[in-house]
Structure formats: structure tokens, C-alpha cells
Scaffold this active site. Sequence first.
Site, mmCIF file in Angstrom:
data_model
loop_
_atom_site.group_PDB
_atom_site.id
_atom_site.type_symbol
_atom_site.label_atom_id
_atom_site.label_comp_id
_atom_site.label_asym_id
_atom_site.label_seq_id
_atom_site.Cartn_x
_atom_site.Cartn_y
_atom_site.Cartn_z
ATOM 1 C CD GLN A 1 -2.898 -0.950 2.440
ATOM 2 O OE1 GLN A 1 -3.027 -1.948 3.131
ATOM 3 N NE2 GLN A 1 -3.480 0.191 2.736
ATOM 4 C CB SER B 1 2.538 -4.804 3.745
ATOM 5 O OG SER B 1 1.429 -4.691 4.607
ATOM 6 C CG LEU B 2 -2.420 -5.679 -0.099
ATOM 7 C CD1 LEU B 2 -2.037 -5.766 -1.557
ATOM 8 C CD2 LEU B 2 -3.217 -6.925 0.293
ATOM 9 N NE ARG C 1 -2.892 -8.646 5.038
ATOM 10 C CZ ARG C 1 -2.193 -7.532 4.888
ATOM 11 N NH1 ARG C 1 -2.691 -6.551 4.143
ATOM 12 N NH2 ARG C 1 -1.008 -7.388 5.463
ATOM 13 C CG HIS D 1 2.803 -4.652 9.102
ATOM 14 N ND1 HIS D 1 2.576 -5.984 8.818
ATOM 15 C CD2 HIS D 1 2.547 -3.977 7.957
ATOM 16 C CE1 HIS D 1 2.207 -6.092 7.549
ATOM 17 N NE2 HIS D 1 2.172 -4.902 7.013
ATOM 18 C CD GLN E 1 1.894 -9.608 6.002
ATOM 19 O OE1 GLN E 1 0.764 -9.311 6.346
ATOM 20 N NE2 GLN E 1 2.336 -9.432 4.764
#
Length: 306
Positions: A11, A90-91, A115, A195, A242
Site C-alpha cells: 500500500q 505487506s499486502l 484482510r 504491522h 504478518q
Amino acid sequence: MGKIAFVFSGQGAQHPGMGKEFYENNKSVQSLFDQAEKIRPGTLATMFEGDAAALCATENTQPCLYLADLAPAIVLSEAGIHPAGAAGFSLGELPALAFAGAMNLSDGFSLTVKRGEYMGAATKEQKTAMAAVVKLDNETVEKICAEFDAVYPVNYNAPGQLSVAGDAEQMKTFSERIKAEGGLAIPLKVAGGFHSPFMDTAAAHFADVLTKTPFAAPSIPVYANYTAKPYQAPIADTLREQMNHPVLWERTIRQMAEDGFDTFIETGVGNVLTKLIAKIVPECRVLTAQSVEDCANIAEEVASHA
């Protein structure tokens, strides 16, 4: 040439219109996007025609970015470029796993929708912010974070760049402390404290969905943000962890380089990962695939070095 890795964007670089060119020029991409639209109606309108504010809402960003990340990877694969490994920021870890066959592309999209919903809900429950800290070493940033009860180091991006997440009010004082130490805290274009412990509730909800998702062993190694090593079973456990633990990106890329990867191709939106990887392993080649033309040029370049 050593080994090629695909790295999938996270992102922050999203923008209206992303993925549209691939949708209009590749039947496989069009099929995937159309399947996703049936699962979550309105996704393509948000991607192609929505305004930037709507696209920046986490519940919208994540499913849209999942598709935008996979589009160039599909085109490159059909052009004969088959990576020996993958990673995602991440994503981006979800499209990386789906591309590697850990789950089918539709299941990966459905997971991403959930998510995004859970993380989006978490951002509305608390006022948080994120910033990328530059010009200071990790240890100094970690020590300053420890002065606050709700500021956390979360994304270990590259040498001299560590992102933090924290309570919005505390982040103001944190930024002043960073400046006093000679650093700079740059606000990030994301909606919440990702996170970090701010995502504990979202991770717990996501864990329930993960237990119902069938996973397979990836066809190529997919390096995990949580461990900086290739995914091992059970995949669901690592994906869950994660969400509320730091992204060890610098360590991940160094591990991949040690494992023989010397060419990284960023698939998705923007060139953030391209820049980070160039800082982490300047001896490696880093390419960016943001358009159909980019993919054609990359395919030609890789073929010339084969």
C-alpha cells in the site's frame, strides 16, 4: 544471470486507473478481474474510475492493489519470464503467494477482501498514523520508539529507513524527537497503524478466515515478511502473524540475494520497492513493471541476458 524474483507492491502507491491498461490488453488479466468483480462488486469501478480518497480507504486499497499487483506478473509470465522466487511487501505478500500457487487467484482475492475489511475496521477504532523515518539508524529509532507506550517500529525498509506506527497524538511528539536527533519523520499515505499491536484484533479475525482457506505448497519460494525466509507450512500461521508484526523487508532482500537472486522485478504499482531494493543490494539488477510496455521491454531485456 542468476535467479529472477518477482516482488509485489504494498500500500501507498495506489492511484485511480491502476490496472486498467492490463485489463484492456490481456485476456488472462481480464478474466481474473472479472472474477474478482463478481466476488466484490464495485472493485473495478474503484480501481479504474474512483477518486483517490476512496481508493486510499484500506478496505478498498487492498483488494484493488491485489489485482493491480498480479496483472503485470501474469503478463510477464505469459511472455516467458518465470521467476525462481517471490516476495511481497505487506499486502503484496498475498498476490505473491497466489501467484506461486499457495492458493488459487480467486481465493487469494477473497482473503484480501477480508484482510482489508478487518484492517480497515481497526483503523476506525483508533486514531493512528504511520511515518517513514530517514537519516537515522534502526537502533536510534527503536530507542526513541521505546520512549512512548504506543509507537512501534514496524517496517524495516532499507538502510536508513524505518517506518513506525503509533497513536496519532504521540506521533506528533515522536516526530519532534526524531527531528531533534537529526532525523526526519515523513508521514505515509496509509490509513492506520499497520504491522503493530493496533492490528491485534484484525489479525484475530483474519485467523478465523485463514483456517477455512485451502493452502498448497508454493511452486516457488515465497519469502515472508514475518520471518525473512521462505514460507513453510502452516502458511496460515505466518500470514496471520504478518498483520501485527514488523515487515522485515531489508533482511528479506538480503536473504534472497544470499540465496542467489540477482534480478528483482517489481510488479504492481509505483516503484517504491525498486528504490528500496537498489539501496539494500545495489549490486543486483532491479526492474519495474508498471505497464504493458514495461513488461515487453523487460521480457526483451531478460531474453537478451539468457
